[in-house]
Design a protein around this motif. Structure first.
Motif, PDB file in Angstrom:
ATOM      1  N   VAL A 144       7.864 -15.471   5.185  1.00  0.00           N
ATOM      2  CA  VAL A 144       9.054 -14.949   4.510  1.00  0.00           C
ATOM      3  C   VAL A 144       8.662 -13.872   3.502  1.00  0.00           C
ATOM      4  CG1 VAL A 144      10.988 -15.506   2.986  1.00  0.00           C
ATOM      5  CG2 VAL A 144      10.409 -17.037   4.877  1.00  0.00           C
ATOM      6  N   GLY A 145       7.573 -14.101   2.772  1.00  0.00           N
ATOM      7  CA  GLY A 145       7.104 -13.097   1.819  1.00  0.00           C
ATOM      8  C   GLY A 145       6.727 -11.795   2.494  1.00  0.00           C
ATOM      9  N   ALA A 146       6.173 -11.891   3.708  1.00  0.00           N
ATOM     10  CA  ALA A 146       5.815 -10.683   4.455  1.00  0.00           C
ATOM     11  C   ALA A 146       7.063  -9.900   4.847  1.00  0.00           C
ATOM     12  CB  ALA A 146       5.012 -11.060   5.699  1.00  0.00           C
ATOM     13  N   TYR A 147       8.118 -10.602   5.242  1.00  0.00           N
ATOM     14  CA  TYR A 147       9.361  -9.913   5.594  1.00  0.00           C
ATOM     15  C   TYR A 147       9.989  -9.245   4.373  1.00  0.00           C
ATOM     16  CZ  TYR A 147       9.464 -11.752  10.335  1.00  0.00           C
ATOM     17  OH  TYR A 147       9.172 -12.016  11.646  1.00  0.00           O
ATOM     18  N   ILE A 148       9.922  -9.909   3.236  1.00  0.00           N
ATOM     19  CA  ILE A 148      10.455  -9.316   2.009  1.00  0.00           C
ATOM     20  C   ILE A 148       9.687  -8.037   1.672  1.00  0.00           C
ATOM     21  CG2 ILE A 148      10.693  -9.660  -0.482  1.00  0.00           C
ATOM     22  CD1 ILE A 148      11.148 -12.671   0.165  1.00  0.00           C
ATOM     23  N   GLU A 149       8.371  -8.078   1.840  1.00  0.00           N
ATOM     24  CA  GLU A 149       7.538  -6.918   1.532  1.00  0.00           C
ATOM     25  C   GLU A 149       7.774  -5.772   2.516  1.00  0.00           C
ATOM     26  OE1 GLU A 149       4.504  -4.525  -0.298  1.00  0.00           O
ATOM     27  OE2 GLU A 149       5.918  -6.076  -0.934  1.00  0.00           O
ATOM     28  N   VAL A 150       7.880  -6.066   3.809  1.00  0.00           N
ATOM     29  CA  VAL A 150       8.070  -4.984   4.774  1.00  0.00           C
ATOM     30  C   VAL A 150       9.445  -4.344   4.600  1.00  0.00           C
ATOM     31  CG1 VAL A 150       9.061  -6.254   6.748  1.00  0.00           C
ATOM     32  CG2 VAL A 150       7.573  -4.292   7.151  1.00  0.00           C
ATOM     33  N   ALA A 151      10.436  -5.130   4.209  1.00  0.00           N
ATOM     34  CA  ALA A 151      11.761  -4.554   3.953  1.00  0.00           C
ATOM     35  C   ALA A 151      11.704  -3.603   2.762  1.00  0.00           C
ATOM     36  CB  ALA A 151      12.768  -5.670   3.696  1.00  0.00           C
ATOM     37  N   ARG A 152      10.968  -3.998   1.735  1.00  0.00           N
ATOM     38  CA  ARG A 152      10.829  -3.136   0.555  1.00  0.00           C
ATOM     39  C   ARG A 152      10.100  -1.844   0.910  1.00  0.00           C
ATOM     40  NH1 ARG A 152       7.263  -1.437  -2.878  1.00  0.00           N
ATOM     41  NH2 ARG A 152       5.553  -2.591  -1.884  1.00  0.00           N
ATOM     42  N   VAL A 153       8.971  -1.975   1.591  1.00  0.00           N
ATOM     43  CA  VAL A 153       8.145  -0.816   1.927  1.00  0.00           C
ATOM     44  C   VAL A 153       8.885   0.141   2.861  1.00  0.00           C
ATOM     45  CG1 VAL A 153       6.069  -0.125   3.198  1.00  0.00           C
ATOM     46  CG2 VAL A 153       5.959  -1.990   1.534  1.00  0.00           C
ATOM     47  N   ALA A 154       9.659  -0.398   3.784  1.00  0.00           N
ATOM     48  CA  ALA A 154      10.346   0.444   4.761  1.00  0.00           C
ATOM     49  C   ALA A 154      11.510   1.217   4.149  1.00  0.00           C
ATOM     50  CB  ALA A 154      10.850  -0.414   5.918  1.00  0.00           C
ATOM     51  N   ALA A 155      12.238   0.589   3.234  1.00  0.00           N
ATOM     52  CA  ALA A 155      13.451   1.209   2.687  1.00  0.00           C
ATOM     53  C   ALA A 155      13.196   2.070   1.459  1.00  0.00           C
ATOM     54  CB  ALA A 155      14.470   0.119   2.346  1.00  0.00           C
ATOM     55  N   GLU A 156      12.157   1.762   0.711  1.00  0.00           N
ATOM     56  CA  GLU A 156      11.904   2.436  -0.570  1.00  0.00           C
ATOM     57  C   GLU A 156      11.766   3.952  -0.461  1.00  0.00           C
ATOM     58  OE1 GLU A 156       9.603   0.604  -4.203  1.00  0.00           O
ATOM     59  OE2 GLU A 156       8.174   1.559  -2.831  1.00  0.00           O
ATOM     60  N   PRO A 157      11.074   4.505   0.545  1.00  0.00           N
ATOM     61  CA  PRO A 157      10.943   5.969   0.621  1.00  0.00           C
ATOM     62  C   PRO A 157      12.272   6.704   0.748  1.00  0.00           C
ATOM     63  CG  PRO A 157       9.332   4.904   2.041  1.00  0.00           C
ATOM     64  CD  PRO A 157      10.277   3.838   1.592  1.00  0.00           C
ATOM     65  N   PHE A 158      13.312   6.001   1.162  1.00  0.00           N
ATOM     66  CA  PHE A 158      14.623   6.618   1.331  1.00  0.00           C
ATOM     67  C   PHE A 158      15.542   6.340   0.142  1.00  0.00           C
ATOM     68  CE2 PHE A 158      12.745   5.899   5.451  1.00  0.00           C
ATOM     69  CZ  PHE A 158      12.940   7.115   6.093  1.00  0.00           C
ATOM     70  N   GLY A 159      14.987   5.687  -0.877  1.00  0.00           N
ATOM     71  CA  GLY A 159      15.758   5.422  -2.081  1.00  0.00           C
ATOM     72  C   GLY A 159      16.673   4.220  -1.991  1.00  0.00           C
ATOM     73  N   PHE A 160      16.410   3.326  -1.040  1.00  0.00           N
ATOM     74  CA  PHE A 160      17.252   2.143  -0.878  1.00  0.00           C
ATOM     75  C   PHE A 160      16.459   0.881  -1.186  1.00  0.00           C
ATOM     76  CE2 PHE A 160      19.104   5.273   2.090  1.00  0.00           C
ATOM     77  CZ  PHE A 160      20.372   5.367   1.516  1.00  0.00           C
ATOM     78  N   GLU A 161      17.174  -0.155  -1.563  1.00  0.00           N
ATOM     79  CA  GLU A 161      16.549  -1.431  -1.891  1.00  0.00           C
ATOM     80  C   GLU A 161      17.121  -2.528  -1.001  1.00  0.00           C
ATOM     81  OE1 GLU A 161      16.043  -4.563  -5.649  1.00  0.00           O
ATOM     82  OE2 GLU A 161      17.413  -2.853  -5.783  1.00  0.00           O
ATOM     83  N   THR A 212      17.175  -6.556  -0.940  1.00  0.00           N
ATOM     84  CA  THR A 212      16.868  -7.671  -1.824  1.00  0.00           C
ATOM     85  C   THR A 212      16.305  -8.864  -1.045  1.00  0.00           C
ATOM     86  OG1 THR A 212      19.050  -8.691  -1.623  1.00  0.00           O
ATOM     87  CG2 THR A 212      18.778  -6.973  -3.308  1.00  0.00           C
ATOM     88  N   GLU A 213      15.664  -9.758  -1.769  1.00  0.00           N
ATOM     89  CA  GLU A 213      15.164 -10.990  -1.155  1.00  0.00           C
ATOM     90  C   GLU A 213      16.308 -11.787  -0.543  1.00  0.00           C
ATOM     91  OE1 GLU A 213      12.956 -15.185  -2.407  1.00  0.00           O
ATOM     92  OE2 GLU A 213      12.675 -13.398  -3.654  1.00  0.00           O
ATOM     93  N   GLU A 214      17.452 -11.790  -1.212  1.00  0.00           N
ATOM     94  CA  GLU A 214      18.613 -12.509  -0.689  1.00  0.00           C
ATOM     95  C   GLU A 214      19.042 -11.945   0.666  1.00  0.00           C
ATOM     96  OE1 GLU A 214      23.180 -13.729  -2.028  1.00  0.00           O
ATOM     97  OE2 GLU A 214      22.027 -12.291  -3.205  1.00  0.00           O
ATOM     98  N   GLN A 215      19.039 -10.609   0.799  1.00  0.00           N
ATOM     99  CA  GLN A 215      19.404  -9.987   2.074  1.00  0.00           C
ATOM    100  C   GLN A 215      18.428 -10.369   3.177  1.00  0.00           C
ATOM    101  OE1 GLN A 215      19.750  -5.974   0.096  1.00  0.00           O
ATOM    102  NE2 GLN A 215      21.254  -5.654   1.729  1.00  0.00           N
ATOM    103  N   VAL A 216      17.146 -10.391   2.838  1.00  0.00           N
ATOM    104  CA  VAL A 216      16.127 -10.733   3.834  1.00  0.00           C
ATOM    105  C   VAL A 216      16.297 -12.173   4.296  1.00  0.00           C
ATOM    106  CG1 VAL A 216      13.654 -11.067   4.210  1.00  0.00           C
ATOM    107  CG2 VAL A 216      14.474  -9.027   3.006  1.00  0.00           C
ATOM    108  N   ARG A 217      16.481 -13.079   3.350  1.00  0.00           N
ATOM    109  CA  ARG A 217      16.636 -14.489   3.719  1.00  0.00           C
ATOM    110  C   ARG A 217      17.897 -14.712   4.550  1.00  0.00           C
ATOM    111  NH1 ARG A 217      13.330 -18.206   1.502  1.00  0.00           N
ATOM    112  NH2 ARG A 217      11.875 -17.488  -0.106  1.00  0.00           N
ATOM    113  N   LEU A 218      18.970 -14.005   4.203  1.00  0.00           N
ATOM    114  CA  LEU A 218      20.203 -14.122   4.977  1.00  0.00           C
ATOM    115  C   LEU A 218      19.999 -13.613   6.396  1.00  0.00           C
ATOM    116  CD1 LEU A 218      23.205 -14.772   5.166  1.00  0.00           C
ATOM    117  CD2 LEU A 218      23.689 -12.479   4.272  1.00  0.00           C
ATOM    118  N   ALA A 219      19.294 -12.498   6.535  1.00  0.00           N
ATOM    119  CA  ALA A 219      19.034 -11.943   7.864  1.00  0.00           C
ATOM    120  C   ALA A 219      18.183 -12.894   8.697  1.00  0.00           C
ATOM    121  CB  ALA A 219      18.347 -10.585   7.743  1.00  0.00           C
ATOM    122  N   LEU A 220      17.160 -13.478   8.088  1.00  0.00           N
ATOM    123  CA  LEU A 220      16.310 -14.419   8.802  1.00  0.00           C
ATOM    124  C   LEU A 220      17.083 -15.666   9.211  1.00  0.00           C
ATOM    125  CD1 LEU A 220      13.056 -14.185   6.651  1.00  0.00           C
ATOM    126  CD2 LEU A 220      13.359 -13.332   8.978  1.00  0.00           C
TER     127      LEU A 220
END
Length: 239
Positions: free
Chosen positions: A40-57, A59-67
């Motif tokens: 789960v921590g890896a998914y939270i990190e990859v979501a952050r790394v993937a979205a950050e360059p485009f100025g978007f965030e 959240t951990e809540e979004q990741v857990r909901l998606a999973l």
């Protein structure tokens, strides 16, 4: 979807706690993320790394909901009135696919005691399978110490046309094992695992080590709700 494999990277989108009665089965099928693999921590990190360059965030809540639901990490992060929204989502998804192998290696690991749990079940004469929407890279975490070799069948996201909650993956795995749904159970960490199990006609054990919490899992009445996979040998028997 832009990132083939785990659906959450794409751009589309009775409490059972009592342990008094053993579940007699011929096969136990496992989800991976949040069940056998602490990712789960890896998914939270990859979501952050993937979205950050485009100025978007994301959240951990979004990741857990998606999973938990099989939805997309990226749902709702780009305003609907953005004319380039589809292109941005595609680029974010591509970022996630590119970064995932590295992030999984750095942040993912097997939960403690997995090998012991699998060996205890195998010792009972129970067949073991994996049914997961995860990408193939996750199997690398199971290769040390012969963990992957304990499994008699493996079905990942690439092997099915429909992801959970559709029962295709569970039924395909059972077909490989020549086991009827009534003689099997599925172990997972999220409500979507319960839905897929019910649709397949197998019993389901939910674990509290992943995306789902006690309230969200109990709401859908799995056959058992346990702290982790380590409890399985105490509640399962073969026939």
């Amino acid at each position: 979807m832009a990132f083939e494999g785990h659906s959450t990277f794409g751009t589309e989108a009775g409490p059972g706690a009592e342990l008094c009665c053993s579940l007699a089965v011929r096969a136990v099928l496992f989800d991976l993320d949040g069940t056998l693999v602490d990712s789960v921590g890896a998914y939270i990190e990859v979501a952050r790394v993937a979205a950050e360059p485009f100025g978007f965030e994301v959240t951990e809540e979004q990741v857990r909901l998606a999973l938990s639901s099989g939805g997309s990490f990226w749902k709702g992060i780009v305003p609907e009135d953005r004319s380039d929204g589809a292109a941005i989502l595609k680029a974010i998804s591509a970022n996630a696919a590119r970064e995932w192998p590295r992030i999984l290696r750095e942040h993912g690991k097997l939960f403690d005691g997995v090998l012991e749990t699998l060996d205890a079940l195998k010792g009972l004469g129970i067949l073991l399978g994996i049914v997961s929407g995860a990408r193939p890279e996750v199997l690398e975490l199971l290769r040390p110490n012969g963990v992957l070799e304990r499994f008699d069948a493996v079905v990942l996201g690439k092997d099915v046309s429909k992801s959970k909650p559709d029962p295709e993956g569970i039924l395909k795995c059972l077909d490989h094992l020549s086991v009827a749904p009534a003689d099997a159970l599925y172990v997972g960490d999220a409500p979507i695992d319960i839905f897929a199990s019910r649709a397949a006609g197998v019993r389901v054990v939910s674990v509290l080590t992943g995306a789902g919490d006690s309230a969200s899992l109990s709401m859908h009445a799995p056959d058992r709700l346990i702290p982790s996979h380590t409890v399985l040998p105490a509640i399962v028997t073969s026939f």
